[in-house]
Every structure is written in structure tokens, then in C-alpha cells.
Design an enzyme around this catalytic site. Sequence first.
Site, PDB file in Angstrom:
ATOM      1  N   MET A  86       0.813  -1.210   0.000  1.00 36.34           N
ATOM      2  CA  MET A  86       0.000   0.000   0.000  1.00 36.34           C
ATOM      3  C   MET A  86       0.853   1.269   0.000  1.00 36.34           C
ATOM      4  SD  MET A  86      -2.995  -1.039  -0.517  1.00 36.34           S
ATOM      5  CE  MET A  86      -3.828   0.532  -0.303  1.00 36.34           C
ATOM      6  N   HIS A  87       0.206   2.404   0.226  1.00 36.78           N
ATOM      7  CA  HIS A  87       0.820   3.716   0.013  1.00 36.78           C
ATOM      8  C   HIS A  87       1.983   3.990   0.963  1.00 36.78           C
ATOM      9  CE1 HIS A  87      -0.972   5.592   3.624  1.00 36.78           C
ATOM     10  NE2 HIS A  87      -1.953   4.731   3.413  1.00 36.78           N
ATOM     11  N   ASP A  88       2.947   4.749   0.452  1.00 37.60           N
ATOM     12  CA  ASP A  88       4.057   5.281   1.248  1.00 37.60           C
ATOM     13  C   ASP A  88       4.913   4.190   1.889  1.00 37.60           C
ATOM     14  OD1 ASP A  88       3.497   8.302   1.175  1.00 37.60           O
ATOM     15  OD2 ASP A  88       1.563   7.468   1.781  1.00 37.60           O
TER      16      ASP A  88
END
Length: 201
Positions: free
Chosen positions: A132-134
Site C-alpha cells: 500500500m501507500h508510502d
Amino acid sequence: MDKDVILLGGFHEVIELCEKAGYNIVGIIDGRLRDSYFGYSVIGSDADAEVLFSNYGKCKLVLTPDSPKIREKLVNLYKPLGYDFATVISPQATISKFSTVGKGTIIQDGVNISACTTIGNYVKLNTNCNVMHDNVISDYVTIAPNAINLGRITVGRSSYIGANATILPEVKIGHHSTVGAGAVVTKDVDDNKIVKGVPAK
């Protein structure tokens, strides 16, 4: 010529992945195999790496092993000889335009990489894993099938995330560590550790 590759290790999943991604498999280097494997010529073993360069040095290498330690060993053997490495991404993977993928990385079918994530060099992302993000996924990491990395996670160099594991947001996994299959990681993991269970310990 840009699509000509040699596989380091005979592995049928990666053969199929290369075919889907439009690569031309020139041969396979594998000391355990002889003659051919799934229709592709076995051209030698790691011991032949220097000799093979004169004929095959323009072909990029594909790292097939799941083990981070073995992939790192292979890079340390082949890279000083002048070989380069292919990044192979399944057309059935989803990668955010705001994320980056490093050299020599393998991304299999169904993988999702969300926004603002950095995938390092020589990483292997197995079928249907979800990053997922980051996230920051360091060099040589393996993420096994169906594992889930939630937001803002860092995974250190040469670590292994097991199948169906879940890493909760903002957790840091150290270098050379292993998360067991099905584990749920709720807090940071130090370097050189093995954790398993729910919650992972």
C-alpha cells in the site's frame, strides 16, 4: 535485443512471467539442470559466468530465486563481471504512477503497488501481494503471495515477508528479518529477527 534475457535459475513461474511480459528467453543458467528446461536451453552454471559473458553479456539477467540471500549472492557474482539485470513486471500487476520500481525486480501477477511507494533493487513481489501507500521496500526483499503491507511501512534490506502475512501501518521491519506466513505484525521488528503468530512475536 533489449528484451533478450537469461534466467538465473530454472523456475517455471518466472518463465511464464517473462513470456507474458514479452521477453525473449535466450537461455537458463542453472547447475542442477541439463540440456533444456520447459523448452529453453540450459547454457551453463554459475561457475561458467565469466566464460558465458563473451556470448551472452548483452542479455540482461533475470533473478528467479525466492531467497533474498541467494539473490544477493548472485548479484555479487554477476554484476562485477559486467552483466546487467532485467526488471520483469507482469502486465496483470497494478503499479501507481506515483511509485517507483528498482532494477532487477520481479513483480508477478495480481500484485498491487499503491501511491508513493518505493520498491528497491532486486526485490521479488509474489502473486497477489499488496503493497500500500508510502511503503519503502528495500533492496533484495521478498514479499510472498497474498501478503499485505499497509500504509507507511518500511521493510529493511534482504528481509522476507511470508505468505498471507499482514503488516500494520507505520511498522518498520529490520534488515535480514523474516515474518512468518500468516503473521500479523503490530510493532517494529529489529534486524536479524524471525517473528510469527497473531500478533507476531
